[in-house]
Design an enzyme around this catalytic site. Structure first.
Site, PDB file in Angstrom:
ATOM      1  N   GLY A  17     -11.250   3.424   2.782  1.00  0.00           N
ATOM      2  CA  GLY A  17     -11.272   3.427   1.315  1.00  0.00           C
ATOM      3  C   GLY A  17     -11.333   2.044   0.695  1.00  0.00           C
ATOM      4  N   GLN A  18     -11.729   1.037   1.486  1.00  0.00           N
ATOM      5  CA  GLN A  18     -11.789  -0.328   0.957  1.00  0.00           C
ATOM      6  C   GLN A  18     -13.013  -0.487   0.064  1.00  0.00           C
ATOM      7  OE1 GLN A  18     -11.831  -3.394   3.973  1.00  0.00           O
ATOM      8  NE2 GLN A  18     -11.635  -5.041   2.463  1.00  0.00           N
ATOM      9  N   ASN A  44      -6.126  -0.990   2.954  1.00  0.00           N
ATOM     10  CA  ASN A  44      -7.339  -0.193   3.146  1.00  0.00           C
ATOM     11  C   ASN A  44      -8.370  -1.040   3.879  1.00  0.00           C
ATOM     12  OD1 ASN A  44      -6.239   1.967   1.708  1.00  0.00           O
ATOM     13  ND2 ASN A  44      -7.003   1.206  -0.244  1.00  0.00           N
ATOM     14  N   ASP A 102      -2.793  -5.169 -10.083  1.00  0.00           N
ATOM     15  CA  ASP A 102      -4.047  -4.421  -9.955  1.00  0.00           C
ATOM     16  C   ASP A 102      -4.535  -4.015 -11.341  1.00  0.00           C
ATOM     17  OD1 ASP A 102      -5.414  -2.666  -7.389  1.00  0.00           O
ATOM     18  OD2 ASP A 102      -5.880  -2.041  -9.445  1.00  0.00           O
ATOM     19  N   ILE A 103      -5.836  -4.164 -11.579  1.00  0.00           N
ATOM     20  CA  ILE A 103      -6.414  -3.895 -12.894  1.00  0.00           C
ATOM     21  C   ILE A 103      -6.421  -2.400 -13.212  1.00  0.00           C
ATOM     22  CG2 ILE A 103      -8.848  -3.596 -12.225  1.00  0.00           C
ATOM     23  CD1 ILE A 103      -9.533  -5.602 -14.496  1.00  0.00           C
ATOM     24  N   HIS A 115      -6.812  -7.419   1.214  1.00  0.00           N
ATOM     25  CA  HIS A 115      -5.755  -7.355   0.196  1.00  0.00           C
ATOM     26  C   HIS A 115      -4.732  -6.320   0.590  1.00  0.00           C
ATOM     27  CE1 HIS A 115      -9.198  -4.844  -0.907  1.00  0.00           C
ATOM     28  NE2 HIS A 115      -8.313  -3.970  -1.364  1.00  0.00           N
ATOM     29  N   LEU A 116      -3.484  -6.644   0.327  1.00  0.00           N
ATOM     30  CA  LEU A 116      -2.379  -5.732   0.594  1.00  0.00           C
ATOM     31  C   LEU A 116      -1.934  -5.131  -0.737  1.00  0.00           C
ATOM     32  CD1 LEU A 116       0.640  -6.314   2.928  1.00  0.00           C
ATOM     33  CD2 LEU A 116       1.024  -5.495   0.604  1.00  0.00           C
ATOM     34  N   HIS A 117      -2.020  -3.801  -0.848  1.00  0.00           N
ATOM     35  CA  HIS A 117      -1.520  -3.110  -2.041  1.00  0.00           C
ATOM     36  C   HIS A 117      -0.004  -2.965  -1.911  1.00  0.00           C
ATOM     37  CE1 HIS A 117      -5.474  -1.356  -3.475  1.00  0.00           C
ATOM     38  NE2 HIS A 117      -5.776  -1.510  -2.206  1.00  0.00           N
TER      39      HIS A 117
END
Ligand code: AMP
Ligand code: ZN
Length: 115
Positions: free
Chosen positions: A94-95, A88, A31-32, A101-103
């Protein structure tokens, strides 16, 4: 691929990312803007907006994605200390990026419940 989609372009290699795993179905990259010492995103190559748009035909793909959350956690060395998987979904979820995508978050004790 959806040409306007950020994560489709990351999956295709058109936008740079720090990839930690990829295969024909999924890509995992850092993640950036990490929210934990370790913060990796796992995405399907298929453009799916969110969990709310999943179809029956996506069952094996999502199983593959989930299984690789475990494999990436082992590869990156935090499978034993623990981690959190977050999907999310939609505005209240909160997307902010419209490609499922899976955090994968790890490296510190994570509080619960989320805000
Ligand atoms: P969400 O808010 O659940 O939609 O998560 C989107 C995530 O994508 C956030 O954690 C962002 O920091 C991350 N993100 C946005 N752009 C990039 C990028 N170019 N490379 C890596 N991660 C990104
Ligand atoms: Zn996409």
């Amino acid at each position: 691929m959806s040409e306007a989609c950020l994560f489709c372009n990351i999956a295709a290699g058109n936008i740079p990312s720090q990839k930690v795993y990829s295969d024909e179905h999924i890509v995992a990259f850092r993640d950036i803007s990490p929210a934990a010492p370790q913060h990796i995103l796992l995405i399907p190559r298929k453009h799916i907006l969110s969990v709310a748009q999943l179809e029956d035909e996506d069952q094996a793909l999502m199983g593959h994605l989930m299984l690789h959350a475990r494999k990436v956690a082992e590869q990156e060395g935090f499978a034993e200390s623990g981690f959190r998987c977050v999907l999310n979904t939609g505005d209240d979820g909160g997307q902010t990026v419209g490609h499922l995508h899976l955090h994968l978050l790890a490296g510190r004790g994570l509080s619960w419940p989320p805000g």
